[in-house]
Design a protein around this motif. Sequence first.
Motif, short mmCIF file in Angstrom:
data_model
loop_
_atom_site.label_atom_id
_atom_site.label_comp_id
_atom_site.label_asym_id
_atom_site.label_seq_id
_atom_site.Cartn_x
_atom_site.Cartn_y
_atom_site.Cartn_z
N GLN A 51 6.85 13.92 -2.95
CA GLN A 51 5.45 13.61 -3.19
C GLN A 51 4.87 13.05 -1.91
OE1 GLN A 51 6.80 9.85 -5.60
NE2 GLN A 51 4.60 9.91 -5.65
N TYR A 52 3.55 12.98 -1.83
CA TYR A 52 2.89 12.37 -0.69
C TYR A 52 2.77 10.88 -0.96
CZ TYR A 52 1.59 17.09 0.68
OH TYR A 52 1.61 18.41 1.04
N VAL A 53 3.19 10.07 0.01
CA VAL A 53 3.05 8.62 -0.06
C VAL A 53 2.52 8.12 1.27
CG1 VAL A 53 4.85 8.29 -1.81
CG2 VAL A 53 5.45 8.20 0.62
N CYS A 54 2.00 6.91 1.27
CA CYS A 54 1.46 6.30 2.48
C CYS A 54 2.46 5.26 2.99
CB CYS A 54 0.11 5.64 2.15
SG CYS A 54 -0.79 5.07 3.59
N VAL A 55 2.99 5.49 4.20
CA VAL A 55 3.93 4.55 4.83
C VAL A 55 3.14 3.64 5.75
CG1 VAL A 55 5.90 4.32 6.40
CG2 VAL A 55 5.88 6.13 4.67
N ASP A 56 3.36 2.34 5.65
CA ASP A 56 2.63 1.36 6.44
C ASP A 56 2.64 1.70 7.92
OD1 ASP A 56 2.36 -1.41 7.94
OD2 ASP A 56 1.56 -1.67 5.92
N GLN A 57 1.52 1.41 8.61
CA GLN A 57 1.39 1.75 10.03
C GLN A 57 2.36 0.99 10.92
OE1 GLN A 57 -2.61 0.90 11.19
NE2 GLN A 57 -2.47 -1.26 10.63
N GLY B 262 -5.16 -5.81 -13.04
CA GLY B 262 -4.95 -5.80 -11.60
C GLY B 262 -4.31 -4.49 -11.20
N ALA B 263 -4.67 -4.01 -10.03
CA ALA B 263 -4.13 -2.75 -9.53
C ALA B 263 -2.72 -2.98 -9.00
CB ALA B 263 -5.03 -2.20 -8.42
N VAL B 264 -1.79 -2.15 -9.41
CA VAL B 264 -0.40 -2.23 -8.95
C VAL B 264 -0.13 -1.02 -8.07
CG1 VAL B 264 2.02 -2.24 -9.65
CG2 VAL B 264 0.33 -3.50 -10.99
N TYR B 265 0.50 -1.25 -6.92
CA TYR B 265 0.84 -0.16 -6.00
C TYR B 265 2.10 -0.52 -5.24
CZ TYR B 265 -1.26 -3.24 -2.54
OH TYR B 265 -1.55 -4.32 -1.75
N ILE B 266 2.68 0.48 -4.61
CA ILE B 266 3.87 0.27 -3.79
C ILE B 266 3.46 0.34 -2.33
CG2 ILE B 266 6.16 1.13 -3.16
CD1 ILE B 266 6.30 2.33 -6.02
N ARG B 267 3.87 -0.65 -1.57
CA ARG B 267 3.63 -0.66 -0.13
C ARG B 267 4.92 -0.14 0.52
NH1 ARG B 267 1.87 -5.75 3.77
NH2 ARG B 267 1.05 -4.44 5.46
N TRP B 268 4.89 1.13 0.92
CA TRP B 268 6.07 1.78 1.51
C TRP B 268 6.24 1.34 2.96
CZ3 TRP B 268 8.91 3.84 -2.07
CH2 TRP B 268 8.31 4.35 -3.22
N GLY B 269 7.48 0.98 3.31
CA GLY B 269 7.78 0.60 4.69
C GLY B 269 7.63 -0.88 4.97
N LYS B 270 7.32 -1.68 3.98
CA LYS B 270 7.16 -3.13 4.16
C LYS B 270 7.90 -3.89 3.07
CE LYS B 270 4.34 -4.06 7.61
NZ LYS B 270 4.82 -4.78 8.79
N LYS B 271 8.23 -5.16 3.38
CA LYS B 271 8.93 -6.02 2.43
C LYS B 271 8.01 -7.02 1.75
CE LYS B 271 12.80 -5.75 5.57
NZ LYS B 271 13.46 -6.44 6.66
N GLU B 272 6.75 -7.10 2.22
CA GLU B 272 5.79 -8.06 1.68
C GLU B 272 4.48 -7.34 1.37
OE1 GLU B 272 6.53 -11.20 0.99
OE2 GLU B 272 8.52 -11.09 1.89
N CYS B 273 3.66 -7.99 0.57
CA CYS B 273 2.33 -7.49 0.24
C CYS B 273 1.33 -8.02 1.27
CB CYS B 273 1.92 -7.95 -1.16
SG CYS B 273 3.04 -7.32 -2.43
N PRO B 274 0.19 -7.35 1.42
CA PRO B 274 -0.81 -7.87 2.33
C PRO B 274 -1.34 -9.22 1.83
CG PRO B 274 -1.58 -5.83 1.30
CD PRO B 274 -0.22 -6.11 0.78
N ASN B 275 -1.83 -10.02 2.76
CA ASN B 275 -2.34 -11.34 2.42
C ASN B 275 -3.84 -11.24 2.16
OD1 ASN B 275 -2.55 -14.06 2.04
ND2 ASN B 275 -2.41 -14.60 4.20
N ASN B 276 -4.21 -10.56 1.06
CA ASN B 276 -5.63 -10.34 0.77
C ASN B 276 -5.92 -10.41 -0.74
OD1 ASN B 276 -4.45 -8.00 -0.09
ND2 ASN B 276 -5.87 -6.62 0.93
N GLY B 277 -5.32 -11.37 -1.40
CA GLY B 277 -5.53 -11.48 -2.84
C GLY B 277 -4.54 -10.66 -3.64
N THR B 278 -3.38 -10.41 -3.07
CA THR B 278 -2.33 -9.68 -3.79
C THR B 278 -1.14 -10.60 -4.02
OG1 THR B 278 -1.34 -8.85 -1.75
CG2 THR B 278 -2.97 -7.44 -2.81
N GLU B 279 -0.33 -10.21 -4.97
CA GLU B 279 0.91 -10.94 -5.22
C GLU B 279 2.08 -9.95 -5.20
OE1 GLU B 279 0.70 -12.81 -9.07
OE2 GLU B 279 0.77 -10.91 -10.13
N LEU B 280 3.21 -10.44 -4.76
CA LEU B 280 4.44 -9.64 -4.74
C LEU B 280 5.06 -9.66 -6.13
CD1 LEU B 280 6.61 -8.12 -3.02
CD2 LEU B 280 7.75 -10.34 -2.79
N ILE B 281 5.24 -8.49 -6.72
CA ILE B 281 5.95 -8.40 -7.99
C ILE B 281 7.45 -8.38 -7.70
CG2 ILE B 281 6.36 -7.00 -10.05
CD1 ILE B 281 3.44 -6.02 -9.78
#
Length: 188
Positions: free
Chosen positions: A137-143, A9-28
């Motif tokens: 580094q360049y990161v993507c901050v949630d909209q 499974g792909a692991v990534y950091i969602r910058w600017g949010k406390k939860e993961c998207p609700n699209n088949g992901t889980e919060l580590i």
Amino acid sequence: MNSVIYIGGAVYIRWGKKECPNNGTELIYRGFAGGGSYTDSGSPAEYVCLPEDPVWGDHYDDLVNRLGKIYGAEYESSFFGKNYKTNYDDVPCAVCRSVTRSSVLMIPGRNICYRGWTREYSGNLAAGDKDHASASQYVCVDQNPEAVPHGANNDNGKLFYAVEGICGSLPCPPYVNGRELSCVVCTK
């Protein structure tokens, strides 16, 4: 009995949010964005997501020594998020795992994924300021960024600034000089 077992499974950091998207992901885990100070030339460049529930090892002391340092991070631009004051707010983060997709890619300059990829989230490209002593580094901050509840002070530390394109070696068009860049995190 037929059962499906997902490995990886792909692991990534969602910058600017406390939860993961609700699209088949889980919060580590969820936590606080951090990194080296923007003023320290020897600071590590990358942003990190520090967990909300640290566990200490057997060897430590509580004195501030001449060792490596890690600081919390804050937004340094009110550009992040519409109708939301983010300047000086502390940055949350969530470490997410896509249960069924195994590759992850952050694309700067786009807010939609290429065909065949799934959008995890989109937002604004962020990095440190070009005049600071420390690299970033360049990161993507949630909209739609959130803030850590305890902090809206200008404490500095690791900082998130919006990133704008500069024409020259970067071709304009298609880019626009001085325009802030979007970003998207995609999985497949």
